[in-house]
Scaffold this motif. Structure first.
Motif, PDB file in Angstrom:
ATOM      1  N   PRO A 136      -3.098  39.515  28.817  1.00  0.00           N
ATOM      2  CA  PRO A 136      -1.678  40.464  28.850  1.00  0.00           C
ATOM      3  C   PRO A 136      -0.927  39.990  29.900  1.00  0.00           C
ATOM      4  CG  PRO A 136      -3.603  41.559  29.535  1.00  0.00           C
ATOM      5  CD  PRO A 136      -4.139  40.401  29.058  1.00  0.00           C
ATOM      6  N   ILE A 137       0.400  40.454  29.892  1.00  0.00           N
ATOM      7  CA  ILE A 137       1.156  40.307  31.012  1.00  0.00           C
ATOM      8  C   ILE A 137       0.867  41.206  32.230  1.00  0.00           C
ATOM      9  CG2 ILE A 137       3.733  40.444  32.055  1.00  0.00           C
ATOM     10  CD1 ILE A 137       4.407  40.069  29.149  1.00  0.00           C
ATOM     11  N   ARG A 138       0.829  40.476  33.352  1.00  0.00           N
ATOM     12  CA  ARG A 138       0.472  41.075  34.474  1.00  0.00           C
ATOM     13  C   ARG A 138       1.453  41.690  35.395  1.00  0.00           C
ATOM     14  NH1 ARG A 138      -3.944  43.895  32.842  1.00  0.00           N
ATOM     15  NH2 ARG A 138      -5.842  42.210  32.343  1.00  0.00           N
ATOM     16  N   MET A 139       2.316  40.530  35.610  1.00  0.00           N
ATOM     17  CA  MET A 139       3.497  40.736  36.429  1.00  0.00           C
ATOM     18  C   MET A 139       4.857  40.015  35.827  1.00  0.00           C
ATOM     19  SD  MET A 139       4.132  39.879  40.340  1.00  0.00           S
ATOM     20  CE  MET A 139       4.130  37.980  40.258  1.00  0.00           C
ATOM     21  N   LYS A 140       5.934  40.422  35.944  1.00  0.00           N
ATOM     22  CA  LYS A 140       7.234  39.763  35.599  1.00  0.00           C
ATOM     23  C   LYS A 140       8.195  39.878  36.427  1.00  0.00           C
ATOM     24  CE  LYS A 140       9.074  43.320  32.485  1.00  0.00           C
ATOM     25  NZ  LYS A 140       9.632  43.705  31.346  1.00  0.00           N
ATOM     26  N   ILE A 141       8.929  38.741  36.683  1.00  0.00           N
ATOM     27  CA  ILE A 141      10.399  38.938  37.467  1.00  0.00           C
ATOM     28  C   ILE A 141      11.451  38.795  36.566  1.00  0.00           C
ATOM     29  CG2 ILE A 141      11.324  37.802  39.379  1.00  0.00           C
ATOM     30  CD1 ILE A 141       8.694  36.410  40.237  1.00  0.00           C
ATOM     31  N   GLY A 145      15.946  40.118  39.255  1.00  0.00           N
ATOM     32  CA  GLY A 145      15.312  40.078  40.588  1.00  0.00           C
ATOM     33  C   GLY A 145      14.138  41.303  40.657  1.00  0.00           C
ATOM     34  N   ASN A 146      14.260  42.305  39.769  1.00  0.00           N
ATOM     35  CA  ASN A 146      13.466  43.441  39.524  1.00  0.00           C
ATOM     36  C   ASN A 146      12.187  42.909  39.324  1.00  0.00           C
ATOM     37  OD1 ASN A 146      15.693  44.925  40.180  1.00  0.00           O
ATOM     38  ND2 ASN A 146      15.662  45.984  38.495  1.00  0.00           N
ATOM     39  N   ASN A 154       8.011  46.912  29.330  1.00  0.00           N
ATOM     40  CA  ASN A 154       8.845  47.855  29.759  1.00  0.00           C
ATOM     41  C   ASN A 154       9.841  47.177  30.445  1.00  0.00           C
ATOM     42  OD1 ASN A 154       7.592  49.949  28.245  1.00  0.00           O
ATOM     43  ND2 ASN A 154       6.115  50.143  29.837  1.00  0.00           N
ATOM     44  N   LEU A 155      10.993  47.724  30.686  1.00  0.00           N
ATOM     45  CA  LEU A 155      12.253  47.146  31.253  1.00  0.00           C
ATOM     46  C   LEU A 155      12.013  47.695  32.660  1.00  0.00           C
ATOM     47  CD1 LEU A 155      15.155  46.000  31.512  1.00  0.00           C
ATOM     48  CD2 LEU A 155      16.026  47.978  31.338  1.00  0.00           C
ATOM     49  N   VAL A 156      12.035  46.948  33.625  1.00  0.00           N
ATOM     50  CA  VAL A 156      11.947  47.316  35.261  1.00  0.00           C
ATOM     51  C   VAL A 156      13.329  47.772  35.821  1.00  0.00           C
ATOM     52  CG1 VAL A 156      10.962  46.458  37.403  1.00  0.00           C
ATOM     53  CG2 VAL A 156       9.775  45.836  35.258  1.00  0.00           C
ATOM     54  N   ASN A 157      13.387  48.683  36.041  1.00  0.00           N
ATOM     55  CA  ASN A 157      14.781  49.322  36.388  1.00  0.00           C
ATOM     56  C   ASN A 157      14.985  49.407  37.986  1.00  0.00           C
ATOM     57  OD1 ASN A 157      15.918  50.071  33.866  1.00  0.00           O
ATOM     58  ND2 ASN A 157      14.244  51.404  34.056  1.00  0.00           N
ATOM     59  N   GLN A 158      13.864  49.332  38.835  1.00  0.00           N
ATOM     60  CA  GLN A 158      13.942  48.998  40.114  1.00  0.00           C
ATOM     61  C   GLN A 158      13.276  47.912  40.920  1.00  0.00           C
ATOM     62  OE1 GLN A 158      15.364  51.737  41.883  1.00  0.00           O
ATOM     63  NE2 GLN A 158      15.571  52.982  39.906  1.00  0.00           N
ATOM     64  N   LYS A 159      13.807  47.372  42.169  1.00  0.00           N
ATOM     65  CA  LYS A 159      13.317  46.310  42.611  1.00  0.00           C
ATOM     66  C   LYS A 159      11.731  45.903  42.594  1.00  0.00           C
ATOM     67  CE  LYS A 159      17.153  44.700  43.548  1.00  0.00           C
ATOM     68  NZ  LYS A 159      17.816  43.379  42.463  1.00  0.00           N
ATOM     69  N   LEU A 160      11.040  47.170  42.487  1.00  0.00           N
ATOM     70  CA  LEU A 160       9.519  46.943  42.372  1.00  0.00           C
ATOM     71  C   LEU A 160       9.065  48.195  41.491  1.00  0.00           C
ATOM     72  CD1 LEU A 160       6.758  45.269  42.745  1.00  0.00           C
ATOM     73  CD2 LEU A 160       6.646  46.713  44.944  1.00  0.00           C
ATOM     74  N   GLU A 161       8.328  48.036  40.439  1.00  0.00           N
ATOM     75  CA  GLU A 161       7.841  49.167  39.811  1.00  0.00           C
ATOM     76  C   GLU A 161       6.154  48.655  39.529  1.00  0.00           C
ATOM     77  OE1 GLU A 161       9.765  50.323  36.141  1.00  0.00           O
ATOM     78  OE2 GLU A 161      11.864  50.609  37.277  1.00  0.00           O
ATOM     79  N   VAL A 162       5.466  49.748  39.787  1.00  0.00           N
ATOM     80  CA  VAL A 162       3.937  49.463  39.706  1.00  0.00           C
ATOM     81  C   VAL A 162       3.611  50.344  38.576  1.00  0.00           C
ATOM     82  CG1 VAL A 162       1.679  49.316  40.703  1.00  0.00           C
ATOM     83  CG2 VAL A 162       3.827  48.285  42.057  1.00  0.00           C
ATOM     84  N   TYR A 163       2.932  49.908  37.623  1.00  0.00           N
ATOM     85  CA  TYR A 163       2.319  50.787  36.875  1.00  0.00           C
ATOM     86  C   TYR A 163       0.690  50.871  36.951  1.00  0.00           C
ATOM     87  CZ  TYR A 163       6.342  50.707  33.608  1.00  0.00           C
ATOM     88  OH  TYR A 163       7.571  51.077  33.201  1.00  0.00           O
TER      89      TYR A 163
END
Length: 216
Positions: A136-141, A145-146, A154-163
């Protein structure tokens, strides 16, 4: 050498002298894909040759380019949103077969339908956890740039989001608090009362660590 390779491709021949089906070629193996390459490392590990791909460019940058389009070669069409432009994936042998899909992968995916002025793209990194066979996807850029870690689709809305949880495990001594370290978070394991510090500006050109003692 360049002309030799071109000649082999034009004749659709296997580089080691074995005729391959029209339109494909192989090095060290009879090909089943457009281009296959295989190198068998000696059992004793002694060899003067390793399977290394080297691109050397003089007075310019070396490039490895992947291109993708829909349609046909004669009439290519634009990629839609969500299309994979290119993929680097790693597949290991499990004792029976090579993995049918990537055990780990880096993939470029379009974020929007491509037009001459819209090329939004993201990079996603996938890995396979122990005891499973899918990656599965572990990280995306994202194109903006987020960065998302374990964010899935999921859409990443901040510069760094950690689930998931984030652990700060600092060792040694905190750096000097100045303009270069302003905004730094430092966590210290101190006996039974851990300490968290934040480097902040308290006045013009004045910086200080602000400490919060964490305990019962």
């Amino acid at each position: 050498m360049r002309e030799s390779l071109r000649s082999d491709f034009r004749k659709h021949t296997f580089f080691q002298g074995v005729t391959a089906p029209a339109g494909i070629a192989g090095v060290g193996v009879s090909p089943i894909n457009p281009f296959d390459l295989q190198w068998e490392w000696p059992i004793n590990g002694v060899s003067t040759t390793q399977l290394i791909f080297t691109a050397t460019s003089i007075n310019d940058q070396a490039r490895f380019t992947m291109r993708s389009a829909n349609g046909t070669a004669a009439s290519p069409t634009a990629l839609p949103a969500g299309a994979a432009i290119g993929n680097i994936n790693f597949r290991g042998h499990d004792g029976t077969n090579f993995s049918p899909s990537g055990n780990a992968a880096i993939t470029a995916i379009t974020e929007e339908a491509f037009t001459p002025t819209a090329h939004g793209t993201q990079l996603v990194f996938s890995t396979t956890p122990k005891g499973t066979s899918s990656a599965p996807i572990r990280m995306k850029i994202q194109g903006d740039g987020n960065v998302g870690i374990n964010s899935g689709g999921n859409l990443v809305n901040q510069k760094l989001e950690v689930y998931g949880g984030v652990r700060i495990n600092s060792t040694g001594t905190a750096p000097a608090c100045d303009a270069n370290s302003r905004g730094t978070i430092w966590f210290e394991l101190v006996g039974t009362a851990d300490v968290m510090k934040v480097c902040v500006q308290t006045a013009a050109s004045t910086y200080s660590w602000k400490t919060a003692t964490l305990g019962p």
